[in-house]
Design a protein around this motif. Structure first.
Motif, PDB file in Angstrom:
ATOM      1  N   ALA A  25       2.666  25.770  18.778  1.00 11.61           N
ATOM      2  CA  ALA A  25       2.258  24.509  18.500  1.00 11.61           C
ATOM      3  C   ALA A  25       1.374  23.816  19.574  1.00 11.61           C
ATOM      4  CB  ALA A  25       3.304  23.498  18.131  1.00 11.61           C
ATOM      5  N   ALA A  26       1.795  24.224  20.889  1.00 14.29           N
ATOM      6  CA  ALA A  26       1.026  23.944  21.863  1.00 14.29           C
ATOM      7  C   ALA A  26      -0.137  24.496  22.176  1.00 14.29           C
ATOM      8  CB  ALA A  26       1.883  24.024  23.210  1.00 14.29           C
ATOM      9  N   ALA A  27      -0.479  25.903  21.316  1.00 10.46           N
ATOM     10  CA  ALA A  27      -1.756  26.315  21.641  1.00 10.46           C
ATOM     11  C   ALA A  27      -2.628  25.810  20.435  1.00 10.46           C
ATOM     12  CB  ALA A  27      -1.494  27.663  21.354  1.00 10.46           C
ATOM     13  N   ALA A  28      -2.102  25.070  19.469  1.00 13.93           N
ATOM     14  CA  ALA A  28      -2.830  24.420  18.216  1.00 13.93           C
ATOM     15  C   ALA A  28      -3.746  23.425  18.802  1.00 13.93           C
ATOM     16  CB  ALA A  28      -2.099  24.008  17.275  1.00 13.93           C
ATOM     17  N   SER A  29      -4.482  23.173  17.802  1.00 12.24           N
ATOM     18  CA  SER A  29      -5.575  22.022  18.226  1.00 12.24           C
ATOM     19  C   SER A  29      -4.880  20.847  18.397  1.00 12.24           C
ATOM     20  CB  SER A  29      -6.706  21.910  17.078  1.00 12.24           C
ATOM     21  OG  SER A  29      -5.860  21.499  15.870  1.00 12.24           O
ATOM     22  N   VAL A  30      -5.573  19.835  19.256  1.00 11.60           N
ATOM     23  CA  VAL A  30      -5.096  18.513  19.450  1.00 11.60           C
ATOM     24  C   VAL A  30      -4.664  17.858  18.461  1.00 11.60           C
ATOM     25  CG1 VAL A  30      -6.158  18.718  21.732  1.00 11.60           C
ATOM     26  CG2 VAL A  30      -7.352  17.731  20.088  1.00 11.60           C
ATOM     27  N   THR A  31      -5.276  17.853  17.462  1.00 10.81           N
ATOM     28  CA  THR A  31      -4.962  17.229  15.981  1.00 10.81           C
ATOM     29  C   THR A  31      -3.711  17.529  15.551  1.00 10.81           C
ATOM     30  OG1 THR A  31      -6.099  18.844  14.690  1.00 10.81           O
ATOM     31  CG2 THR A  31      -7.343  16.795  15.597  1.00 10.81           C
ATOM     32  N   TYR A  32      -2.948  18.556  15.842  1.00  8.30           N
ATOM     33  CA  TYR A  32      -1.759  18.943  15.296  1.00  8.30           C
ATOM     34  C   TYR A  32      -0.542  18.170  15.827  1.00  8.30           C
ATOM     35  CZ  TYR A  32       2.175  21.631  13.435  1.00  8.30           C
ATOM     36  OH  TYR A  32       3.343  21.963  13.109  1.00  8.30           O
ATOM     37  N   SER A  33       0.259  17.581  14.929  1.00  6.96           N
ATOM     38  CA  SER A  33       1.314  16.732  15.369  1.00  6.96           C
ATOM     39  C   SER A  33       2.584  17.328  14.893  1.00  6.96           C
ATOM     40  CB  SER A  33       1.082  15.331  14.560  1.00  6.96           C
ATOM     41  OG  SER A  33       2.308  14.747  14.884  1.00  6.96           O
ATOM     42  N   LEU A  34       3.505  17.718  15.792  1.00  7.66           N
ATOM     43  CA  LEU A  34       4.873  17.867  15.307  1.00  7.66           C
ATOM     44  C   LEU A  34       5.557  17.007  14.619  1.00  7.66           C
ATOM     45  CD1 LEU A  34       6.179  19.171  18.763  1.00  7.66           C
ATOM     46  CD2 LEU A  34       5.965  20.533  17.017  1.00  7.66           C
ATOM     47  N   ARG A  35       5.513  15.861  14.540  1.00  2.00           N
ATOM     48  CA  ARG A  35       5.952  14.683  13.581  1.00  2.00           C
ATOM     49  C   ARG A  35       5.264  14.722  12.360  1.00  2.00           C
ATOM     50  NH1 ARG A  35       4.427   8.292  14.493  1.00  2.00           N
ATOM     51  NH2 ARG A  35       2.543   9.018  13.181  1.00  2.00           N
ATOM     52  N   ASP A  36       3.773  14.806  12.433  1.00  2.00           N
ATOM     53  CA  ASP A  36       3.337  14.843  10.791  1.00  2.00           C
ATOM     54  C   ASP A  36       2.940  15.922  10.242  1.00  2.00           C
ATOM     55  OD1 ASP A  36       3.558  11.919  11.622  1.00  2.00           O
ATOM     56  OD2 ASP A  36       1.540  11.737  12.612  1.00  2.00           O
ATOM     57  N   ASP A  37       2.663  16.934  11.034  1.00  2.00           N
ATOM     58  CA  ASP A  37       2.254  18.121  10.259  1.00  2.00           C
ATOM     59  C   ASP A  37       3.104  19.350   9.999  1.00  2.00           C
ATOM     60  OD1 ASP A  37      -0.485  17.475   9.988  1.00  2.00           O
ATOM     61  OD2 ASP A  37      -0.822  17.900  11.918  1.00  2.00           O
ATOM     62  N   THR A  38       3.156  19.817   9.048  1.00  2.00           N
ATOM     63  CA  THR A  38       4.287  20.926   8.515  1.00  2.00           C
ATOM     64  C   THR A  38       4.292  22.303   9.541  1.00  2.00           C
ATOM     65  OG1 THR A  38       2.714  22.102   6.976  1.00  2.00           O
ATOM     66  CG2 THR A  38       4.022  20.275   6.423  1.00  2.00           C
ATOM     67  N   ILE A  39       5.413  22.864   9.622  1.00  2.00           N
ATOM     68  CA  ILE A  39       5.660  23.992  10.282  1.00  2.00           C
ATOM     69  C   ILE A  39       4.526  25.029   9.788  1.00  2.00           C
ATOM     70  CG2 ILE A  39       7.029  26.009  11.018  1.00  2.00           C
ATOM     71  CD1 ILE A  39       9.340  23.991  10.723  1.00  2.00           C
ATOM     72  N   SER A  40       4.390  25.087   8.605  1.00  2.00           N
ATOM     73  CA  SER A  40       3.620  26.070   7.824  1.00  2.00           C
ATOM     74  C   SER A  40       2.029  25.940   8.272  1.00  2.00           C
ATOM     75  CB  SER A  40       3.767  25.903   6.261  1.00  2.00           C
ATOM     76  OG  SER A  40       4.917  26.145   5.843  1.00  2.00           O
ATOM     77  N   ALA A  41       1.896  24.815   8.799  1.00  2.00           N
ATOM     78  CA  ALA A  41       0.415  24.752   9.140  1.00  2.00           C
ATOM     79  C   ALA A  41       0.182  25.686  10.419  1.00  2.00           C
ATOM     80  CB  ALA A  41      -0.230  23.297   9.513  1.00  2.00           C
TER      81      ALA A  41
END
Length: 223
Positions: A25-41
């Motif tokens: 998740a830390a390496a994902a784009s800055v738009t990724y949110s642990l709160r709002d986006d799924t793990i599958s993403a």
């Protein structure tokens, strides 16, 4: 004895999955949110919205690591349950608990083989049993351990709490799946607590095993 030790190891390492997910998740784009986006993403091979209700695309450069984690930790959970079957106590509940862990864990492993952006239909089919069966596995395992007395009562009570919370969160996740926010938070609440609890169970079983071995050696020693 070796089978028991291997099973304990399979469950002791389960919290490491959380570290892997957080690193991806830390390496994902800055738009990724642990709160709002799924793990599958985090396992998507292409850049796409983080969940069905989101218009914002996210990219996960370390998707290979995420999908590998789904597979590896799922297989380890299933193997641990099978290997630890004798340690969970006699009776039908322990057998049912093992079955629930095996099916839910192998379903979680299958999630890593069908990324949501590549095969969304199969991905949903693979993921759905995890949210239903994993909380039930925790609850049934806790009850089996209570009846067998194989671990301290605190471990059992923690299992009841974890199973109840994750089951409620799984229901909330299903209801929120098309929403714009808190999808990821509810999904993580539905899944994450079970993994450290398995490690706690393994530690509890390990202590009991050491205690019995020490007692046996003491009884066998000459006086």
């Amino acid at each position: 004895m070796r089978g028991r030790q291997a099973g304990l190891g399979c469950w002791l390492v389960q919290p490491a999955y959380l570290l892997v997910e957080l690193l991806v998740a830390a390496a994902a784009s800055v738009t990724y949110s642990l709160r709002d986006d799924t793990i599958s993403a985090l396992g998507m091979l292409s850049c796409a919205p983080g969940h069905g209700g989101s218009p914002i695309e996210v990219c996960s450069p370390w998707h290979v690591g995420m999908n590998a984690a789904f597979v590896v930790f799922g297989v380890l959970r299933a193997a641990g349950a099978v290997l630890l079957r004798p340690a969970l106590g006699a009776g039908r509940r322990a057998t049912v608990a093992v079955g629930l862990w095996v099916v839910s864990a192998l379903a979680a492993a299958a999630v890593g083989l069908v990324p949501v952006d590549q095969q969304p239909g199969l991905h949903v089919v693979a993921a759905l049993p995890v949210f239903v069966l994993q909380p039930l596995a925790v609850l049934v395992t806790a009850e089996a351990l209570r009846r067998s007395g194989a671990v301290a009562r605190g471990v059992v009570v923690a299992g009841w709490v974890v199973g109840s919370v994750t089951l409620a969160a799984a229901a909330g996740f299903g209801l929120r799946l098309g929403g714009a926010t808190w999808v990821g938070g509810l999904e993580r609440l539905a899944l994450w607590p079970a993994y450290p609890w398995l490690a706690v169970v393994a530690v509890g079983l390990l202590r009991v095993g050491h205690g019995r071995n020490g007692h046996a050696r003491g009884a066998a020693a000459p006086h």
